[in-house]
Motif scaffolding. Structure first.
Motif, short mmCIF file in Angstrom:
data_model
loop_
_atom_site.label_atom_id
_atom_site.label_comp_id
_atom_site.label_asym_id
_atom_site.label_seq_id
_atom_site.Cartn_x
_atom_site.Cartn_y
_atom_site.Cartn_z
N ARG A 6 0.82 -1.20 0.00
CA ARG A 6 0.00 0.00 0.00
C ARG A 6 0.86 1.26 0.00
O ARG A 6 0.53 2.25 -0.66
N THR A 7 1.94 1.21 0.72
CA THR A 7 2.84 2.37 0.76
C THR A 7 3.46 2.62 -0.61
O THR A 7 3.52 3.77 -1.08
N VAL A 8 3.92 1.53 -1.23
CA VAL A 8 4.51 1.67 -2.57
C VAL A 8 3.48 2.20 -3.56
O VAL A 8 3.75 3.10 -4.36
N ALA A 9 2.25 1.66 -3.47
CA ALA A 9 1.20 2.12 -4.37
C ALA A 9 0.89 3.60 -4.13
O ALA A 9 0.71 4.37 -5.08
N PHE A 12 3.61 5.78 -5.65
CA PHE A 12 3.48 5.89 -7.10
C PHE A 12 2.31 6.81 -7.49
O PHE A 12 2.36 7.50 -8.50
N LEU A 13 1.25 6.78 -6.68
CA LEU A 13 0.08 7.61 -6.98
C LEU A 13 0.27 9.06 -6.54
O LEU A 13 -0.44 9.94 -7.04
N LEU A 14 1.21 9.31 -5.63
CA LEU A 14 1.35 10.64 -5.06
C LEU A 14 1.59 11.74 -6.09
O LEU A 14 0.94 12.78 -6.04
#
Length: 426
Positions: A6-9, A12-14
């Motif tokens: 979730r953190t990686v996702a 990437f979405l940030l």
């Protein structure tokens, strides 16, 4: 592990979320807030700016035109796209046609606006639309070759109802002169020849009508044909008694004409039909037609877009269903109306909704094509937003227009989202 993913996702979405917030969410929020303030931004006005939307004549005209745009532009573009997509499947050069029809999409709105500003030019020698229109009109109603002709000095003719009539009556055996001036040499009829003085004939009325002008000071005889002067070929001459035409004829190439004995005692009239101005076409960019004209430019650009999307949907239609309908006795129109169109309904909905959202934001074409004299009549909400915000320095009203556009787009977007969800469930 799940938390790490979730953190990686999120990381990437940030960047996308930051851009979305900075370029979409913040401007929308700021526009909503700004719409409640006055022009300077330091005074709260409540809903006054929104009241202006329904009391300002320019905004009401823009709103009315937007309704016309939303109804006609997507409908016509989608219908043409459907027709093109279906017909191009049946011809060998269908791919080439699709390429040509889609090419306007490669042109910017600015360039398209400039092109159609020229296409709709009032002068038939410049505007293609009027050149075609005038050509068709003149095929059935030929314009006069003498629109500027008029009597010169010491002329026997006087004006009457748009034409000219002789001051005195004429009699059999008399040779009459009907001189005129005012026609440029390059505007003379193709059949014009050197003017000849008519000779009297017993029992008849003869005469000459010609261009009584020779270049050069003091050159030529007034009221008599000179060697360099041309006859008014095809000029209509009527003999009038007591308001009734008793005889008529057309002048020959050298300007001479002959009338029968029935014209004795009549006045000779050159009717107004000889002098009517040439037809100059339609005022495409006038107040009455400017909105349909601009919509025509939009359809030219976007019909190809609709055609490509519909053609892609048509490629996925099962051919077995079409053949089954034909085997059952359906003709091609019935196959198209009752089989092809229903199967393409989802694609047609996508195209129509996309174009509806697009036309709500139309600005460039209206701004460029509509001349200043009729821009108020062609006004749309996006153009009025620009005018209020930048030309009239009313940012509060401009923000209210922006919010109104957002409110108008939301139902269309919700419809599209619901339709997409239904497609996913299937």
């Amino acid at each position: 592990m799940t938390g790490t993913r979730r953190t990686v996702a999120a990381l990437f979405l940030l960047p996308a979320l930051v851009l979305l917030g900075a370029l979409v969410v913040y401007p929308i929020g700021y526009s909503v807030i700004r719409s409640f303030y006055n022009a300077s931004g330091d005074g709260f006005t409540g809903v006054d700016n929104y009241k202006t939307l329904f009391t300002d004549d320019g905004i009401r005209t823009a709103l009315k035109n937007n309704v016309i745009w939303v109804i006609f532009a997507p409908t016509v573009s989608t219908a043409l796209g459907l027709i093109f997509a279906v017909l191009t499947e049946r011809v060998r050069w269908g791919t080439a046609f699709k390429l040509v029809a889609f090419m306007p999409m490669a042109i910017s709105m600015l360039a398209a606006g400039i092109i159609f500003r020229l296409v709709y030019d009032q002068d038939p020698h410049k505007g293609v639309a009027n050149a075609v229109w005038v050509g068709v009109h003149d095929t059935f109603a030929q314009s006069s070759a003498f629109p500027k002709a008029h009597p010169g000095r010491e002329s026997p003719l006087v004006p009457q109802n748009g034409g000219f009539v002789t001051r005195a009556t004429v009699h059999a055996g008399q040779a009459v002169t009907l001189p005129l001036v005012g026609v440029a040499p390059d505007q003379m009829p193709d059949g014009a020849k050197k003017a000849v003085a008519a000779q009297p004939e017993p029992g008849k009325i003869t005469g000459t009508t010609w261009q009584d002008f020779t270049r050069g000071k003091g050159v030529g005889r007034l009221g008599a044909p000179d060697p360099s002067e041309l006859g008014y070929a095809g000029m209509r001459i009527e003999a009038v008694k007591d308001g009734k035409v008793v005889a008529s004829t057309d002048a020959a190439g050298d300007g001479t004409f002959t009338l029968p004995a029935s014209a004795d005692g009549a006045q000779l009239r050159l009717p107004a039909s000889n002098f009517k101005e040439p037809y100059n076409g339609v005022e495409w960019l006038g107040p009455a037609l400017v909105t349909p004209a601009v919509i025509g430019a939009y359809v030219w650009m976007w019909a190809g877009f609709a055609m490509v999307l519909i053609a892609a949907g048509l490629a996925g239609v099962p051919r077995e269903l079409l053949e089954a309908a034909r085997v059952d006795g359906a003709n091609e129109w019935q196959v198209f109306r009752k089989v092809t169109v229903p199967l393409l309904a989802p694609v047609l909905a996508v195209v129509t909704v996309t174009l509806m959202i697009n036309v709500l934001k139309v600005f460039d074409l209206v701004y460029i094509i509509a001349p200043g004299s009729s821009q108020d009549d062609a006004n749309v909400l996006a153009l009025e937003l620009y005018r209020k915000g930048f030309a009239e320095n009313q940012p509060g009203v401009a923000s209210a227009i922006a919010v109104l556009l957002l409110v108008l787009v939301i139902p269309v977007m919700l419809f599209n989202i619901r339709r997409l969800r239904r497609e996913v469930r299937r």
